[in-house]
Design a protein around this motif. Structure first.
Motif, PDB file in Angstrom:
ATOM      1  N   GLU A 199      30.685  26.151 -65.318  1.00  0.00           N
ATOM      2  CA  GLU A 199      31.351  26.907 -63.750  1.00  0.00           C
ATOM      3  C   GLU A 199      30.984  26.866 -62.110  1.00  0.00           C
ATOM      4  O   GLU A 199      31.403  25.928 -61.694  1.00  0.00           O
ATOM      5  CB  GLU A 199      32.337  27.773 -64.031  1.00  0.00           C
ATOM      6  CG  GLU A 199      33.495  27.421 -65.122  1.00  0.00           C
ATOM      7  CD  GLU A 199      33.911  29.582 -65.294  1.00  0.00           C
ATOM      8  OE1 GLU A 199      33.610  30.241 -65.014  1.00  0.00           O
ATOM      9  OE2 GLU A 199      34.919  28.284 -66.402  1.00  0.00           O
ATOM     10  N   ALA A 200      29.635  27.556 -61.642  1.00  0.00           N
ATOM     11  CA  ALA A 200      29.375  27.906 -60.860  1.00  0.00           C
ATOM     12  C   ALA A 200      28.868  25.347 -59.927  1.00  0.00           C
ATOM     13  O   ALA A 200      28.858  25.410 -59.053  1.00  0.00           O
ATOM     14  CB  ALA A 200      27.940  27.854 -60.319  1.00  0.00           C
ATOM     15  N   TRP A 201      28.082  25.213 -60.701  1.00  0.00           N
ATOM     16  CA  TRP A 201      27.732  24.059 -61.228  1.00  0.00           C
ATOM     17  C   TRP A 201      28.690  22.985 -60.666  1.00  0.00           C
ATOM     18  O   TRP A 201      28.432  21.876 -59.415  1.00  0.00           O
ATOM     19  CB  TRP A 201      26.904  23.616 -62.001  1.00  0.00           C
ATOM     20  CG  TRP A 201      25.647  21.901 -61.589  1.00  0.00           C
ATOM     21  CD1 TRP A 201      24.523  22.154 -61.254  1.00  0.00           C
ATOM     22  CD2 TRP A 201      26.847  21.122 -61.673  1.00  0.00           C
ATOM     23  NE1 TRP A 201      24.080  20.869 -61.101  1.00  0.00           N
ATOM     24  CE2 TRP A 201      25.407  19.923 -61.436  1.00  0.00           C
ATOM     25  CE3 TRP A 201      27.743  19.958 -62.400  1.00  0.00           C
ATOM     26  CZ2 TRP A 201      25.378  18.215 -61.027  1.00  0.00           C
ATOM     27  CZ3 TRP A 201      27.674  18.813 -62.277  1.00  0.00           C
ATOM     28  CH2 TRP A 201      26.377  18.345 -62.028  1.00  0.00           C
ATOM     29  N   ASN A 218      30.850  22.954 -56.967  1.00  0.00           N
ATOM     30  CA  ASN A 218      29.478  22.708 -55.992  1.00  0.00           C
ATOM     31  C   ASN A 218      29.952  20.955 -56.024  1.00  0.00           C
ATOM     32  O   ASN A 218      29.662  20.281 -55.116  1.00  0.00           O
ATOM     33  CB  ASN A 218      28.385  23.190 -56.001  1.00  0.00           C
ATOM     34  CG  ASN A 218      28.944  24.946 -55.993  1.00  0.00           C
ATOM     35  OD1 ASN A 218      28.902  25.529 -55.041  1.00  0.00           O
ATOM     36  ND2 ASN A 218      27.846  25.173 -55.845  1.00  0.00           N
ATOM     37  N   ASN A 219      30.123  20.436 -57.478  1.00  0.00           N
ATOM     38  CA  ASN A 219      29.677  19.300 -57.643  1.00  0.00           C
ATOM     39  C   ASN A 219      30.732  18.421 -58.763  1.00  0.00           C
ATOM     40  O   ASN A 219      30.595  17.021 -58.970  1.00  0.00           O
ATOM     41  CB  ASN A 219      28.211  18.696 -58.093  1.00  0.00           C
ATOM     42  CG  ASN A 219      27.028  19.816 -57.613  1.00  0.00           C
ATOM     43  OD1 ASN A 219      26.679  18.781 -57.034  1.00  0.00           O
ATOM     44  ND2 ASN A 219      27.079  21.344 -58.152  1.00  0.00           N
ATOM     45  N   LYS A 220      31.134  19.141 -58.013  1.00  0.00           N
ATOM     46  CA  LYS A 220      32.948  18.275 -59.136  1.00  0.00           C
ATOM     47  C   LYS A 220      33.197  17.148 -58.426  1.00  0.00           C
ATOM     48  O   LYS A 220      33.679  16.251 -59.573  1.00  0.00           O
ATOM     49  CB  LYS A 220      34.049  19.274 -58.467  1.00  0.00           C
ATOM     50  CG  LYS A 220      35.682  18.620 -59.411  1.00  0.00           C
ATOM     51  CD  LYS A 220      36.671  19.372 -58.709  1.00  0.00           C
ATOM     52  CE  LYS A 220      38.299  19.012 -59.103  1.00  0.00           C
ATOM     53  NZ  LYS A 220      39.253  20.114 -58.865  1.00  0.00           N
ATOM     54  N   ASP A 221      33.393  16.379 -58.082  1.00  0.00           N
ATOM     55  CA  ASP A 221      33.508  15.800 -56.470  1.00  0.00           C
ATOM     56  C   ASP A 221      32.415  14.450 -57.575  1.00  0.00           C
ATOM     57  O   ASP A 221      33.209  12.579 -57.514  1.00  0.00           O
ATOM     58  CB  ASP A 221      34.029  15.205 -55.203  1.00  0.00           C
ATOM     59  CG  ASP A 221      35.125  15.813 -55.060  1.00  0.00           C
ATOM     60  OD1 ASP A 221      35.794  16.802 -55.748  1.00  0.00           O
ATOM     61  OD2 ASP A 221      34.745  16.455 -53.637  1.00  0.00           O
ATOM     62  N   VAL A 222      31.401  14.386 -57.274  1.00  0.00           N
ATOM     63  CA  VAL A 222      29.908  13.307 -57.902  1.00  0.00           C
ATOM     64  C   VAL A 222      30.362  13.449 -58.790  1.00  0.00           C
ATOM     65  O   VAL A 222      30.022  12.368 -59.631  1.00  0.00           O
ATOM     66  CB  VAL A 222      28.715  13.725 -57.114  1.00  0.00           C
ATOM     67  CG1 VAL A 222      28.306  15.126 -57.353  1.00  0.00           C
ATOM     68  CG2 VAL A 222      27.786  12.719 -57.250  1.00  0.00           C
ATOM     69  N   PHE A 223      30.161  14.250 -59.812  1.00  0.00           N
ATOM     70  CA  PHE A 223      30.543  14.611 -61.276  1.00  0.00           C
ATOM     71  C   PHE A 223      31.845  13.906 -62.554  1.00  0.00           C
ATOM     72  O   PHE A 223      31.252  13.186 -62.880  1.00  0.00           O
ATOM     73  CB  PHE A 223      30.472  16.029 -62.039  1.00  0.00           C
ATOM     74  CG  PHE A 223      31.115  16.318 -63.283  1.00  0.00           C
ATOM     75  CD1 PHE A 223      29.669  16.262 -64.137  1.00  0.00           C
ATOM     76  CD2 PHE A 223      31.903  16.350 -64.151  1.00  0.00           C
ATOM     77  CE1 PHE A 223      29.739  16.391 -65.572  1.00  0.00           C
ATOM     78  CE2 PHE A 223      32.539  16.540 -65.611  1.00  0.00           C
ATOM     79  CZ  PHE A 223      31.144  16.353 -66.000  1.00  0.00           C
ATOM     80  N   LEU A 224      32.955  14.057 -61.473  1.00  0.00           N
ATOM     81  CA  LEU A 224      33.317  13.051 -61.797  1.00  0.00           C
ATOM     82  C   LEU A 224      33.872  11.536 -61.492  1.00  0.00           C
ATOM     83  O   LEU A 224      34.281  11.323 -62.265  1.00  0.00           O
ATOM     84  CB  LEU A 224      35.197  13.587 -61.283  1.00  0.00           C
ATOM     85  CG  LEU A 224      35.454  15.501 -61.912  1.00  0.00           C
ATOM     86  CD1 LEU A 224      36.720  15.947 -61.474  1.00  0.00           C
ATOM     87  CD2 LEU A 224      35.646  14.948 -63.382  1.00  0.00           C
TER      88      LEU A 224
END
Length: 420
Positions: free
Chosen positions: A271-273, A276-282
């Motif tokens: 969850e912490a990662w 921090n990186n939600k936008d680039v991940f999705l």
């Protein structure tokens, strides 16, 4: 039980394979290697014949509306034919796994004891719509001194028959009898089930395909089974994962060839990662046309994410779909894998070596990766040459099964008249 013509045909083929295995076991490494090279050359020479046969199967598949993943497994082209011919050449370069003295000793009475590797004998190979398996399995079986009985899926029967015909033509020019390679040329399920119980002729069964096929063999067979497993593979992105590395590994494991068993089907994200990186991940998943099936936390906050159900966590999609699970700890990730994994291939992406070591110790799977794609669970990629399957069981063989998995041992004793 009254034997039908199909039963009798299969029984005769298995008996012929058993007889051929006796002579095959006597051949030298050079004789076996020469045969594999001749087969490899003839497969390339006869590629047009094989491709014409494959087109018949592909058209039948299109008419039946088979999905893209299935058609990818079924399809051959010049590159794939070259690939399995080159795979045979790689097998030639590998050490012969037979006639190796694993240990030897002398008893107090002077009796000499040797533990020596020998072929399994006759392998029954039962597989679905992957014509390359016809070549890979045969090459490994012959190099390890085994005869093989091939029962491919009905949807690839024209392709498989053409390939075996080419291999038989090649074997006529070698010291290996063509009877060492038997192909059951029928779509009758009765023929497949006959193999399950033919202990007098078949030494081991190797099923390779979907869960339904593998479960049917395990449930019904009285012949020993080397179980190859379904690949519900996971990638766990840890709290301390490098972003670029994590996304590169994930995309490769999911998209390089989605229809194979070592492709990633679920990504578990700390969850912490994620925060921090939600936008680039999705965005990265969307850019690669990957459909996301997420848990409640994800589906409730991201409009284009489908809510995952119980089947999604257990599913081997074999397509550009992926399940996404958010967790608060490495232990939660391991627990999810324990519940839904198939003991095939699992990976952790992290810069924390202690976390990687803990994950690799706790996860129960045939292949476990730290900062690498699950796509390497493959005999060719790991240097075994062609593979006959990936075992998810723990006895005899585990992981990609190359030549050593197709041997067993016998004890040879040399005496001078000792009695007990």
């Amino acid at each position: 039980m009254t034997l039908t013509k199909t039963n009798m045909d299969v029984k005769e083929q298995a008996a012929q394979a058993q007889k051929a295995a006796k002579s095959l076991a006597l051949l030298t490494t050079e004789q076996k290697n020469n045969a594999l090279l001749i087969i490899a050359n003839m497969l390339k020479e006869k590629k047009n014949t094989i491709l014409e046969a494959n087109e018949i199967d592909l058209q039948r598949g299109r008419d039946k509306g088979f999905d893209e993943a299935f058609m990818d497994r079924l399809a051959l082209n010049e590159s794939r034919i070259k690939g399995f011919a080159d795979g045979l050449r790689q097998v030639v370069e590998l050490d012969d796994p037979t006639k190796i003295i694993e240990s030897d000793w002398v008893l107090e009475n002077g009796l000499q004891v040797q533990k020596v590797t020998v072929p399994l004998g006759v392998i029954g190979m039962i597989y679905e719509a992957r014509p390359n398996v016809t070549v890979d399995a045969t090459g490994l079986a012959l190099k390890a001194g085994n005869a093989i009985v091939l029962k491919g899926g009905s949807n690839a029967i024209t392709s498989n028959k053409a390939i075996v015909d080419v291999m038989h033509e090649a074997l006529e020019k070698t010291d290996i009898p063509k009877e060492a390679v038997q192909f059951i040329n029928t779509t009758d399920r009765e023929a497949t089930e006959q193999l399950f119980t033919m202990k007098e002729h078949i030494d081991v069964l190797i099923p390779r395909g979907g869960g339904a096929l593998i479960n049917a063999v395990i449930t019904k067979a009285t012949v020993p089974v080397l179980e190859t497993g379904v690949g519900n593979c996971h990638i766990y992105i840890d709290e301390q994962a490098d972003v670029e590395k994590a996304l590169s590994i994930l995309i490769n494991a999911k998209t390089d060839r989605p229809a194979v068993c070592n492709a990633a089907e679920t990504v578990i994200v700390h969850e912490a990662w994620f925060q921090n990186n939600k936008d680039v991940f999705l965005k990265t998943l969307q850019e690669h046309n990957i459909s996301i099936h997420g848990d409640e936390k994800l589906a409730n906050t991201v409009p284009f994410v489908q809510l995952a159900n119980e089947d999604d966590w257990a599913n081997e999609y074999l397509s550009l779909d992926i399940a996404v699970k958010l967790v608060s700890s490495l232990e939660d990730a391991v627990a999810h894998i324990d519940q839904y994994g198939t003991k095939h291939s699992e990976a952790i992406v992290t810069e924390n070596k202690e976390a990687a070591a803990r994950f690799m110790t706790l996860v129960d799977a045939a292949a476990i990766y730290h900062n690498a794609s699950t796509r390497f669970t493959d005999g060719g990629a790991l240097g075994f040459g062609a593979e006959i399957g990936i075992s998810t069981q723990k006895l005899h063989a585990r992981g990609p099964m190359g030549l050593p998995a197709l041997t067993t041992v016998k004890f040879l004793m040399h005496g001078t008249g000792q009695i007990r």
